[in-house]
Design a protein around this motif. Structure first.
Motif, short mmCIF file in Angstrom:
data_model
loop_
_atom_site.label_atom_id
_atom_site.label_comp_id
_atom_site.label_asym_id
_atom_site.label_seq_id
_atom_site.Cartn_x
_atom_site.Cartn_y
_atom_site.Cartn_z
N GLN A 211 21.69 82.05 -6.03
CA GLN A 211 21.74 82.10 -7.50
C GLN A 211 22.91 81.27 -8.00
OE1 GLN A 211 21.92 86.51 -7.78
NE2 GLN A 211 20.07 86.32 -9.02
N ARG A 212 22.67 80.48 -9.02
CA ARG A 212 23.74 79.71 -9.66
C ARG A 212 23.83 80.13 -11.13
NH1 ARG A 212 25.88 78.83 -5.26
NH2 ARG A 212 25.19 77.12 -3.93
N THR B 83 17.86 79.40 -9.49
CA THR B 83 17.81 80.04 -8.18
C THR B 83 17.08 79.12 -7.21
OG1 THR B 83 15.71 81.19 -8.54
CG2 THR B 83 17.71 82.36 -9.20
N VAL B 84 17.37 79.28 -5.93
CA VAL B 84 16.64 78.58 -4.88
C VAL B 84 16.36 79.57 -3.74
CG1 VAL B 84 16.60 76.67 -3.23
CG2 VAL B 84 17.82 76.40 -5.40
N ALA B 85 15.11 79.62 -3.32
CA ALA B 85 14.74 80.38 -2.12
C ALA B 85 14.46 79.36 -1.03
CB ALA B 85 13.50 81.23 -2.39
N MET C 153 13.86 77.65 -9.21
CA MET C 153 13.55 78.16 -10.56
C MET C 153 14.73 77.84 -11.46
SD MET C 153 14.12 80.52 -13.10
CE MET C 153 15.22 81.69 -12.26
N ILE C 154 14.46 77.20 -12.58
CA ILE C 154 15.51 76.94 -13.57
C ILE C 154 15.12 77.64 -14.87
CG2 ILE C 154 16.87 75.19 -14.77
CD1 ILE C 154 15.94 73.15 -12.71
N THR D 293 9.48 76.18 -12.35
CA THR D 293 9.51 76.42 -10.90
C THR D 293 8.91 75.23 -10.17
OG1 THR D 293 7.41 77.63 -10.97
CG2 THR D 293 9.42 78.94 -11.11
N TYR D 294 9.38 75.03 -8.96
CA TYR D 294 8.96 73.87 -8.17
C TYR D 294 9.26 74.14 -6.70
CZ TYR D 294 13.96 73.08 -8.69
OH TYR D 294 15.33 73.28 -8.71
N ILE D 295 8.65 73.35 -5.85
CA ILE D 295 8.97 73.41 -4.42
C ILE D 295 9.44 72.04 -3.98
CG2 ILE D 295 6.54 73.01 -3.74
CD1 ILE D 295 7.09 74.81 -1.31
#
Ligand SMILES: [Fe+2]
Length: 190
Positions: free
Chosen positions: A25-26, A54-56, A73-74, A149-151
């Motif tokens: 989390q940022r 966030t980044v998973a 996710m931004i 959201t993106y990958i």
């Protein structure tokens, strides 16, 4: 290599979360130095510390031919007229490229050559794919009203170099003007 059926696979395109994958989390305070409008940043940072992105990250293996991927996710929002964004980075292994696929929402990617030249703004959102070549600094921002959201898929040995961007920031900035995202030279926004 792990058994592939044990590699996390399910993600939520609305939230960017993946079952069984720790979430990085940022928050706004983590992004000091990213926004060109420092007065707007300091005002917002004094008022609170909202979640920005966030980044998973999924790292199944780390061999020469392996791949890593992350679901990002931004949140929607702005600091002044700059959209909520990621820190942005180069890859430690400079030749490493990356493919981003948009899952939900609307956004942009800011791409710049390693030396800060050749800035370009590329749409990333649902139904969009962006190829980020090697030796290209990349930052993603949410230009819409719902979470973007993106990958992103990249070589396992790419690594992340945030220091170069932290030192000089990107040359250009993407800002909202009359409801649209436009790219401007960074010094014009201070
Ligand atoms: Fe990357």
């Amino acid at each position: 290599m792990k058994d592939i059926e044990k590699i996390p696979a399910a993600f939520d395109p609305a939230t960017g979360r993946m079952d069984g994958v720790p979430l990085t989390q940022r928050f706004l305070h983590d992004l000091r130095g990213c926004f060109r409008d420092t007065a707007a940043f300091e005002k917002a940072a004094a008022e609170g510390n909202p979640l920005i992105y966030t980044v998973a990250g999924v790292e199944p293996a780390a061999g020469d031919g392996d791949l890593h991927y992350g679901v990002g996710m931004i949140m929607p929002g702005r600091i002044g007229d700059e959209y909520y964004m990621t820190k942005g980075h180069l890859h430690s292994w400079r030749d490493a490229a990356e493919v981003y696929c948009g899952l939900a929402g609307d956004g942009m990617m800011l791409l710049e050559d390693e030396d800060g030249g050749n800035s370009r703004m590329v749409p990333l959102g649902e139904g969009k794919v962006v190829y980020v070549p090697g030796r290209t600094a990349h930052r993603t921002m949410n230009t819409g009203t719902v979470p973007l959201t993106y990958i992103g898929v990249y070589p396992a040995k790419a690594g992340h170099d945030y220091a170069a961007i932290a030192q000089r920031n990107f040359s250009c900035v993407i800002v909202e003007r009359d409801g649209k995202a436009v790219m401007l030279p960074g010094e014009k926004t201070r």
